[in-house]
Design a protein around this motif. Structure first.
Motif, PDB file in Angstrom:
ATOM      1  N   PHE A  78       0.818  -1.209   0.000  1.00 27.55           N
ATOM      2  CA  PHE A  78       0.000   0.000   0.000  1.00 27.55           C
ATOM      3  C   PHE A  78       0.858   1.270   0.000  1.00 27.55           C
ATOM      4  O   PHE A  78       0.715   2.124  -0.871  1.00 27.55           O
ATOM      5  N   SER A  79       1.775   1.371   0.940  1.00 28.01           N
ATOM      6  CA  SER A  79       2.546   2.622   1.044  1.00 28.01           C
ATOM      7  C   SER A  79       3.479   2.817  -0.152  1.00 28.01           C
ATOM      8  O   SER A  79       3.632   3.932  -0.659  1.00 28.01           O
ATOM      9  N   GLY A  80       4.072   1.733  -0.622  1.00 32.80           N
ATOM     10  CA  GLY A  80       4.958   1.836  -1.771  1.00 32.80           C
ATOM     11  C   GLY A  80       4.206   2.241  -3.027  1.00 32.80           C
ATOM     12  O   GLY A  80       4.676   3.059  -3.823  1.00 32.80           O
ATOM     13  N   GLN A  81       3.027   1.673  -3.196  1.00 32.01           N
ATOM     14  CA  GLN A  81       2.226   2.003  -4.383  1.00 32.01           C
ATOM     15  C   GLN A  81       1.643   3.411  -4.297  1.00 32.01           C
ATOM     16  O   GLN A  81       1.547   4.112  -5.304  1.00 32.01           O
ATOM     17  N   ALA A  82       1.248   3.827  -3.105  1.00 32.53           N
ATOM     18  CA  ALA A  82       0.751   5.195  -2.945  1.00 32.53           C
ATOM     19  C   ALA A  82       1.841   6.187  -3.341  1.00 32.53           C
ATOM     20  O   ALA A  82       1.609   7.160  -4.069  1.00 32.53           O
ATOM     21  N   ALA A  83       3.068   5.907  -2.874  1.00 30.69           N
ATOM     22  CA  ALA A  83       4.203   6.757  -3.242  1.00 30.69           C
ATOM     23  C   ALA A  83       4.397   6.751  -4.757  1.00 30.69           C
ATOM     24  O   ALA A  83       4.609   7.802  -5.377  1.00 30.69           O
ATOM     25  N   ALA A  84       4.293   5.569  -5.351  1.00 31.88           N
ATOM     26  CA  ALA A  84       4.452   5.446  -6.803  1.00 31.88           C
ATOM     27  C   ALA A  84       3.448   6.335  -7.532  1.00 31.88           C
ATOM     28  O   ALA A  84       3.812   7.097  -8.437  1.00 31.88           O
ATOM     29  N   LEU A  85       2.189   6.243  -7.119  1.00 35.37           N
ATOM     30  CA  LEU A  85       1.122   7.007  -7.792  1.00 35.37           C
ATOM     31  C   LEU A  85       1.371   8.513  -7.657  1.00 35.37           C
ATOM     32  O   LEU A  85       1.129   9.280  -8.591  1.00 35.37           O
ATOM     33  N   ALA A  86       1.877   8.928  -6.494  1.00 37.27           N
ATOM     34  CA  ALA A  86       2.181  10.349  -6.291  1.00 37.27           C
ATOM     35  C   ALA A  86       3.296  10.819  -7.219  1.00 37.27           C
ATOM     36  O   ALA A  86       3.452  12.019  -7.458  1.00 37.27           O
ATOM     37  N   GLY A  87       4.068   9.869  -7.746  1.00 33.85           N
ATOM     38  CA  GLY A  87       5.154  10.224  -8.657  1.00 33.85           C
ATOM     39  C   GLY A  87       4.893   9.825 -10.090  1.00 33.85           C
ATOM     40  O   GLY A  87       5.803   9.851 -10.922  1.00 33.85           O
ATOM     41  N   GLY A  88       3.674   9.409 -10.429  1.00 33.63           N
ATOM     42  CA  GLY A  88       3.343   9.127 -11.822  1.00 33.63           C
ATOM     43  C   GLY A  88       3.605   7.702 -12.288  1.00 33.63           C
ATOM     44  O   GLY A  88       3.539   7.411 -13.479  1.00 33.63           O
ATOM     45  N   THR A  89       3.880   6.810 -11.355  1.00 38.93           N
ATOM     46  CA  THR A  89       4.023   5.388 -11.726  1.00 38.93           C
ATOM     47  C   THR A  89       2.731   4.663 -11.369  1.00 38.93           C
ATOM     48  O   THR A  89       2.246   4.773 -10.239  1.00 38.93           O
ATOM     49  N   THR A  90       2.159   3.941 -12.337  1.00 39.45           N
ATOM     50  CA  THR A  90       0.840   3.327 -12.146  1.00 39.45           C
ATOM     51  C   THR A  90       0.873   1.805 -12.138  1.00 39.45           C
ATOM     52  O   THR A  90      -0.143   1.159 -11.978  1.00 39.45           O
ATOM     53  N   MET A  91       2.059   1.234 -12.355  1.00 37.96           N
ATOM     54  CA  MET A  91       2.196  -0.221 -12.230  1.00 37.96           C
ATOM     55  C   MET A  91       3.634  -0.536 -11.852  1.00 37.96           C
ATOM     56  O   MET A  91       4.546   0.201 -12.221  1.00 37.96           O
ATOM     57  N   HIS A  92       3.820  -1.616 -11.104  1.00 36.95           N
ATOM     58  CA  HIS A  92       5.182  -2.072 -10.806  1.00 36.95           C
ATOM     59  C   HIS A  92       5.213  -3.589 -10.880  1.00 36.95           C
ATOM     60  O   HIS A  92       4.186  -4.258 -10.813  1.00 36.95           O
ATOM     61  N   ILE A  93       6.414  -4.117 -11.050  1.00 37.52           N
ATOM     62  CA  ILE A  93       6.586  -5.569 -11.026  1.00 37.52           C
ATOM     63  C   ILE A  93       7.537  -5.881  -9.871  1.00 37.52           C
ATOM     64  O   ILE A  93       8.662  -5.393  -9.823  1.00 37.52           O
ATOM     65  N   ASP A  94       7.047  -6.654  -8.910  1.00 36.77           N
ATOM     66  CA  ASP A  94       7.770  -6.950  -7.678  1.00 36.77           C
ATOM     67  C   ASP A  94       8.347  -8.368  -7.732  1.00 36.77           C
ATOM     68  O   ASP A  94       7.862  -9.208  -8.484  1.00 36.77           O
ATOM     69  N   PHE A  95       9.364  -8.599  -6.919  1.00 39.14           N
ATOM     70  CA  PHE A  95      10.029  -9.899  -6.924  1.00 39.14           C
ATOM     71  C   PHE A  95       9.512 -10.808  -5.819  1.00 39.14           C
ATOM     72  O   PHE A  95       9.743 -10.548  -4.644  1.00 39.14           O
ATOM     73  N   VAL A  96       8.837 -11.878  -6.203  1.00 43.67           N
ATOM     74  CA  VAL A  96       8.429 -12.887  -5.227  1.00 43.67           C
ATOM     75  C   VAL A  96       9.670 -13.689  -4.830  1.00 43.67           C
ATOM     76  O   VAL A  96      10.419 -14.141  -5.692  1.00 43.67           O
ATOM     77  N   ILE A  97       9.885 -13.823  -3.524  1.00 46.68           N
ATOM     78  CA  ILE A  97      11.013 -14.615  -3.026  1.00 46.68           C
ATOM     79  C   ILE A  97      10.446 -15.937  -2.488  1.00 46.68           C
ATOM     80  O   ILE A  97       9.527 -15.924  -1.662  1.00 46.68           O
ATOM     81  N   PRO A  98      10.937 -17.073  -2.974  1.00 46.40           N
ATOM     82  CA  PRO A  98      10.408 -18.363  -2.508  1.00 46.40           C
ATOM     83  C   PRO A  98      10.579 -18.527  -1.001  1.00 46.40           C
ATOM     84  O   PRO A  98      11.461 -17.922  -0.397  1.00 46.40           O
ATOM     85  N   VAL A  99       9.718 -19.336  -0.401  1.00 49.47           N
ATOM     86  CA  VAL A  99       9.832 -19.670   1.025  1.00 49.47           C
ATOM     87  C   VAL A  99      10.485 -21.041   1.126  1.00 49.47           C
ATOM     88  O   VAL A  99       9.919 -22.028   0.645  1.00 49.47           O
ATOM     89  N   GLU A 429       1.374  16.288 -12.551  1.00 50.13           N
ATOM     90  CA  GLU A 429       0.322  17.008 -11.822  1.00 50.13           C
ATOM     91  C   GLU A 429      -0.899  16.132 -11.566  1.00 50.13           C
ATOM     92  O   GLU A 429      -1.616  16.353 -10.595  1.00 50.13           O
ATOM     93  N   VAL A 430      -1.121  15.165 -12.478  1.00 50.14           N
ATOM     94  CA  VAL A 430      -2.283  14.277 -12.311  1.00 50.14           C
ATOM     95  C   VAL A 430      -1.852  12.836 -12.605  1.00 50.14           C
ATOM     96  O   VAL A 430      -1.134  12.591 -13.578  1.00 50.14           O
ATOM     97  N   THR A 431      -2.290  11.923 -11.752  1.00 49.99           N
ATOM     98  CA  THR A 431      -2.116  10.493 -12.039  1.00 49.99           C
ATOM     99  C   THR A 431      -3.492   9.838 -12.060  1.00 49.99           C
ATOM    100  O   THR A 431      -4.297  10.035 -11.134  1.00 49.99           O
ATOM    101  N   ILE A 432      -3.751   9.089 -13.128  1.00 48.96           N
ATOM    102  CA  ILE A 432      -5.011   8.359 -13.273  1.00 48.96           C
ATOM    103  C   ILE A 432      -4.678   6.867 -13.266  1.00 48.96           C
ATOM    104  O   ILE A 432      -3.844   6.404 -14.040  1.00 48.96           O
ATOM    105  N   SER A 433      -5.299   6.140 -12.352  1.00 53.67           N
ATOM    106  CA  SER A 433      -5.035   4.707 -12.214  1.00 53.67           C
ATOM    107  C   SER A 433      -6.340   3.956 -12.400  1.00 53.67           C
ATOM    108  O   SER A 433      -7.299   4.182 -11.658  1.00 53.67           O
ATOM    109  N   GLY A 434      -6.410   3.098 -13.400  1.00 50.33           N
ATOM    110  CA  GLY A 434      -7.638   2.360 -13.672  1.00 50.33           C
ATOM    111  C   GLY A 434      -8.816   3.294 -13.897  1.00 50.33           C
ATOM    112  O   GLY A 434      -9.936   3.002 -13.492  1.00 50.33           O
ATOM    113  N   GLY A 435      -8.564   4.431 -14.540  1.00 51.86           N
ATOM    114  CA  GLY A 435      -9.639   5.373 -14.880  1.00 51.86           C
ATOM    115  C   GLY A 435     -10.010   6.340 -13.760  1.00 51.86           C
ATOM    116  O   GLY A 435     -10.859   7.204 -13.953  1.00 51.86           O
TER     117      GLY A 435
END
Ligand code: URP
Ligand code: ZN
Ligand code: ZN
Ligand code: ZN
Length: 492
Positions: A78-99, A429-435
């Protein structure tokens, strides 16, 4: 209703074309892109005159809610994506680490973490051990779970590091599945030696981190991974290219026609290692990441490589630890959790460094921050484009406004920011995510759970013609010699 939106009068920029046009959005999808679209008064209208309307940024490299080096990153989904949206990034690809080496257990854990997502996301998967189960799980990930890339760590000895033998098995498996192999390219055995050397010399501070893992070790591992990928004939993606040494290996391979992708990250493009010699431990430790930030000169060379196409897209490796977490390594740099921020700053810093400076065009900016990532991971033109039918992940950037980065006003949960105090031209100035408008007038309106998992299908364009190349290779082999039973061995 809020699900209908018209963006009027902006310059719409795609990776290969730009034009002044309106963009009409309904229920999260772009419906039309053309001049002078007329709508009813139930449609919200945004005026973008004099501004750029571009696909939202896609960050190919992040670590949210990542358990690493005995602690967990402060930014979750949540916090990482909120930061992303505030900076104009609307998607990210994260690394799943096996257990414990289990891919399915790793994925389950990340699926839970990602439930609170406020923007779209996808997954890469790390491979940390090898056996028949892992091999079968890779197939399930690709065919059923929407994961089309696997990361192999050649560093972090005793933790994530794998052997050349495993890398070879992994490359072959990736090839058979049409999945992209990714490498963290540093020679982990040599890094371990380098660390011992520093400790023996009494160099225990953050500067020891850089000194212990010089660029030559990144060059060696990059060269090795590229050559093994060539031997297997499968595409390779080199993450966080931090040095001239690694970049030149990629340049050589690409010139020879090999399918190698190089991803510089923002820290490597604009910082230099002088910060690691800051006498204040916290100030220096916040820059500790791997591969390390290099001496001045590597940054400019990586920018040039990005502008000429030797490197193809920009990530961040956003992996954030606060100053308390970093302080665990106050007497020993080997214990400083590795990672820096960037998910919120990437779009602004790349604009300022690459476009505002005149090194690349606005269309190239869209390509390296969004479109190329979507193509490589096979989600174009759903993502990475402003086209009828594409997802309405859109930013409005004002080239005449300015941005300023501050640890006090940023949106990540860290108390520090490696770009603190940086300012420049060009502001999202504006970020639109999923419309939906999620960032406007410096205010975030994000909704946990609104973000969707984006499945990434196998066999991106990077695999086109691989089978033909294999057939050519086989037919090019010199015919084997037909030998009669040897009579001349041991004849003495
Ligand atoms: O220092 C870094 N890069 N931390 C994140 C893990 C990785 O190697 O990408
Ligand atoms: Zn890495
Ligand atoms: Zn990383
Ligand atoms: Zn003999």
């Amino acid at each position: 209703s809020s699900s209908k939106l018209l963006i009027k009068g902006g310059t719409v920029v795609n990776a290969h074309h730009q034009e002044v046009a309106d963009v009409y959005v309904e229920d999260g999808i772009i419906i039309a892109v053309k001049p002078n679209i007329k709508v009813g008064d139930d449609v919200a209208v945004l005026d973008a005159t004099g501004k750029y309307v571009m696909p939202g940024g896609i960050d190919p490299h992040t670590h949210l809610a990542f358990e690493f080096m005995g602690t967990q990153t402060v930014d979750d989904f949540f916090s990482g994506q909120a930061a992303a949206l505030a900076g104009g990034t609307t998607m990210h690809i994260d690394f799943v680490i096996p257990v414990n080496g289990s891919l399915s257990a790793g994925l389950e854990s990340y699926e839970k973490k990602a439930k609170k997502s406020c923007m779209d996301y996808g997954f890469h998967m790390a491979i940390t051990k090898w056996d028949e189960v892992v091999s079968q799980e890779m197939e399930i990930m690709v065919k059923e779970k929407g994961i089309n890339s696997f990361k192999f760590f050649l560093a972090y000895k005793g933790a994530l590091m794998i052997s050349d033998e495993l890398l070879l098995q992994g490359l072959k498996k990736c090839k058979s599945l049409g999945a992209l192999a990714m490498v963290h390219a540093e020679n982990g055995d040599a890094v371990y030696e380098g660390q011992e050397r520093m400790i023996e010399l009494g160099i225990t501070g953050p500067e020891g981190h850089a000194l212990s893992r010089p660029a030559v070790l990144e060059g060696e591992a990059t060269s090795r991974a590229i050559r093994l990928a060539s031997f297997v004939n499968t595409p390779l993606y080199v993450v966080h290219v931090m040095s001239i040494d690694a970049m030149e290996e990629i340049a050589r391979a690409r010139k020879a026609g090999q399918r190698v992708i190089g991803e510089p990250v923002v820290s490597g493009l604009i910082l230099d290692d002088s910060v690691l010699w800051d006498p204040d431990f916290v100030n220096a430790a916040k820059y500790v990441m791997s591969p390390p930030i290099r001496s001045s000169g590597h940054d400019k060379a990586l920018q040039a490589a990005l502008s000429t196409g030797i490197l193809q897209l920009v990530g961040t490796d956003h992996c954030v630890f606060n100053s308390t977490q970093k302080a665990v390594g106050i007497d020993d740099f080997r214990k400083i959790p590795n990672g820096v921020n960037g998910i919120e700053e990437r779009m602004h810093l790349v604009w300022d460094t690459m476009v505002e400076s005149g090194q690349i065009s606005v269309s190239d900016y869209v390509r390296i921050t969004s479109t190329e990532c979507a193509r490589i991971f096979n989600i174009y033109p759903k993502k990475g484009a402003i086209l009828a039918g594409s997802d309405a992940d859109i930013i409005i950037l004002n080239p005449n406004a300015s941005f300023e980065i501050s640890a006090k006003s940023h949106h990540t949960r860290s108390d520090t920011n490696v770009y603190d105090g940086k300012r420049g031209k060009g502001k999202v100035e504006v970020t639109i995510s999923g419309g939906r408008i999620v960032w406007e007038n410096d205010e975030l309106k994000v909704v946990p759970g609104a973000g969707k998992y984006i499945e990434m299908p196998a066999f991106s364009y990077l695999f086109d013609g691989i089978g033909k190349a294999d057939a050519q290779y086989l037919s090019s082999l010199r015919a084997p010699v037909k030998r009669s039973q040897s009579t001349n061995l041991h004849s003495s």
